[in-house]
Design an enzyme around this catalytic site. Structure first.
Site, PDB file in Angstrom:
ATOM      1  N   THR A  59      84.412  51.787 -12.427  1.00  0.00           N
ATOM      2  CA  THR A  59      85.409  52.631 -12.689  1.00  0.00           C
ATOM      3  C   THR A  59      86.603  52.581 -13.952  1.00  0.00           C
ATOM      4  O   THR A  59      86.699  54.140 -14.732  1.00  0.00           O
ATOM      5  CB  THR A  59      87.015  52.736 -11.736  1.00  0.00           C
ATOM      6  OG1 THR A  59      86.066  52.089 -10.438  1.00  0.00           O
ATOM      7  CG2 THR A  59      87.274  53.633 -11.328  1.00  0.00           C
ATOM      8  N   TYR A 147      79.679  40.756  -8.153  1.00  0.00           N
ATOM      9  CA  TYR A 147      80.012  41.914  -7.706  1.00  0.00           C
ATOM     10  C   TYR A 147      78.521  42.548  -7.339  1.00  0.00           C
ATOM     11  O   TYR A 147      77.483  42.858  -8.074  1.00  0.00           O
ATOM     12  CB  TYR A 147      80.106  42.596  -8.546  1.00  0.00           C
ATOM     13  CG  TYR A 147      80.622  44.424  -8.902  1.00  0.00           C
ATOM     14  CD1 TYR A 147      80.377  44.799  -7.407  1.00  0.00           C
ATOM     15  CD2 TYR A 147      80.780  45.431  -9.914  1.00  0.00           C
ATOM     16  CE1 TYR A 147      81.160  46.732  -7.538  1.00  0.00           C
ATOM     17  CE2 TYR A 147      80.973  46.266  -9.242  1.00  0.00           C
ATOM     18  CZ  TYR A 147      81.057  47.166  -8.440  1.00  0.00           C
ATOM     19  OH  TYR A 147      81.726  48.310  -8.508  1.00  0.00           O
ATOM     20  N   LYS A 175      83.306  40.591  -4.784  1.00  0.00           N
ATOM     21  CA  LYS A 175      83.803  41.912  -4.916  1.00  0.00           C
ATOM     22  C   LYS A 175      82.133  43.290  -3.898  1.00  0.00           C
ATOM     23  O   LYS A 175      80.929  42.944  -3.754  1.00  0.00           O
ATOM     24  CB  LYS A 175      83.954  43.045  -5.892  1.00  0.00           C
ATOM     25  CG  LYS A 175      84.395  44.556  -5.047  1.00  0.00           C
ATOM     26  CD  LYS A 175      84.163  45.046  -6.703  1.00  0.00           C
ATOM     27  CE  LYS A 175      84.784  47.357  -6.904  1.00  0.00           C
ATOM     28  NZ  LYS A 175      85.024  47.293  -7.662  1.00  0.00           N
ATOM     29  N   VAL A 215      89.060  45.510  -3.249  1.00  0.00           N
ATOM     30  CA  VAL A 215      89.674  45.857  -5.188  1.00  0.00           C
ATOM     31  C   VAL A 215      88.986  47.537  -5.013  1.00  0.00           C
ATOM     32  O   VAL A 215      88.041  48.638  -4.357  1.00  0.00           O
ATOM     33  CB  VAL A 215      87.772  45.015  -6.168  1.00  0.00           C
ATOM     34  CG1 VAL A 215      88.222  46.526  -7.124  1.00  0.00           C
ATOM     35  CG2 VAL A 215      88.486  43.604  -6.161  1.00  0.00           C
TER      36      VAL A 215
END
Length: 305
Positions: A59, A147, A175, A215
């Site tokens: 992001t 991630y 994540k 998150v």
């Protein structure tokens, strides 16, 4: 007296907090890094309920920011929020050596942890993927959040690989954007890894089976309501938590599943709200007028409900 539910929740660690925002990277109108805007946005997100921020992630447009800009962003946000929240720095690249360099730079700039995505494009097999993560974990003193987002990387961090990686003392969290709820539960059951829901539609579902938090991209726009879902669950109001998750679902869909990347929709709504955001860097392009009007309508309906 400690009830059974409190006992069940207490062993799961929260190494980076509970409600983390995958923060956008503000740019000026000319496309330069907007450090003042980043400070103001970070302070706003923390004031509204976030106890952790992920910088330089997907992001945050990490593929289009330089190594120097990444470090400058961490330093600026640390100045704005002090030590009261965790800062997790995205350092993952397609190159192990470069990832290590970014992890060391993040540590020097003041990050509390690093977010390491699977190397993309080269699609390493699981043994090479495991070696990559271990090399990064050994390189600095920072704890690591893995991630898992195979939809972007084309490489899944398989549950058995995660179980093995959990033995490393600095690999502490995941994540999860795997969309494999069974796999996530298997790892939760066999390790002490702190899971963070990386898909906003899974915030409550993953939290209910033992995740540490989330998150959230949507938290750029509605940090308080995202935190409220977890607040309700922690207070024992599971029905209320479910109601809050369902109420935010149309906004999640509009921002994350309507054809535009979350960076684009987040920056569109932040601009509507008068908060720092700025343009995207190419190849991303700003949302068109029709898309912005649609996002605004969904947001206003959510806030009025």
């Amino acid at each position: 007296m400690t009830n059974a539910r409190d006992t069940a929740r207490s062993p799961r660690p929260r190494p980076f907090g509970r409600t983390l925002c995958a923060m956008v990277t503000p740019f000026t109108g000319s496309g330069a890094l907007d450090l003042d805007g980043a400070r103001r946005l970070a302070a706003h997100l923390v004031a509204e309920g976030c106890d952790g921020l992920v910088l330089n992630g997907t992001t945050g447009e990490s593929p289009t920011t330089s190594d120097t800009e990444k470090a400058e962003l961490i330093t600026a946000v640390r100045e704005a929020v002090g030590e009261r929240v965790s800062l997790v720095a995205g350092v993952g690249t397609a190159d192990t050596r470069h990832t290590v360099e970014l992890a060391l730079a993040a540590e020097k700039a003041g990050a509390d942890g690093v977010l390491v995505v699977s190397p993309y494009y080269s699609r390493p097999p699981q043994d090479a993927l495991e070696a990559h993560f271990l090399e990064v974990a050994e390189a600095s003193g920072l704890p690591v959040m893995l991630y898992d987002i195979p939809g972007r990387t084309s490489t899944r961090i398989e549950p058995e690989t995660l179980v093995r990686l959990a033995a490393h003392p600095r690999i502490v969290a995941v994540k999860d954007c795997s969309y494999d709820f069974l796999g996530a539960q298997k790892v939760l059951a066999r390790t002490e890894l702190a899971y963070y829901a990386g898909c906003d539609e899974h915030v409550l579902a993953l939290y209910a089976v033992g995740a540490a938090g989330c998150v959230s991209t949507v938290a750029n726009v509605v940090p308080g309501p995202v935190a409220a879902i977890l607040d309700a669950f922690d207070a024992g109001d599971t029905a209320g938590a479910a109601e809050l998750q369902l109420r935010i679902t149309p906004l999640i869909e509009a921002m994350m599943a309507a054809g535009l990347p979350g960076t684009v929709t987040s920056k569109a709504l932040l601009t509507v709200l008068g908060l720092p955001s700025g343009p995207m860097r190419a190849p991303l392009r700003p949302a068109g007028r029709e898309a912005v009007d649609g996002l605004r309508a969904v947001y206003e309906h959510f806030m009025a409900a």
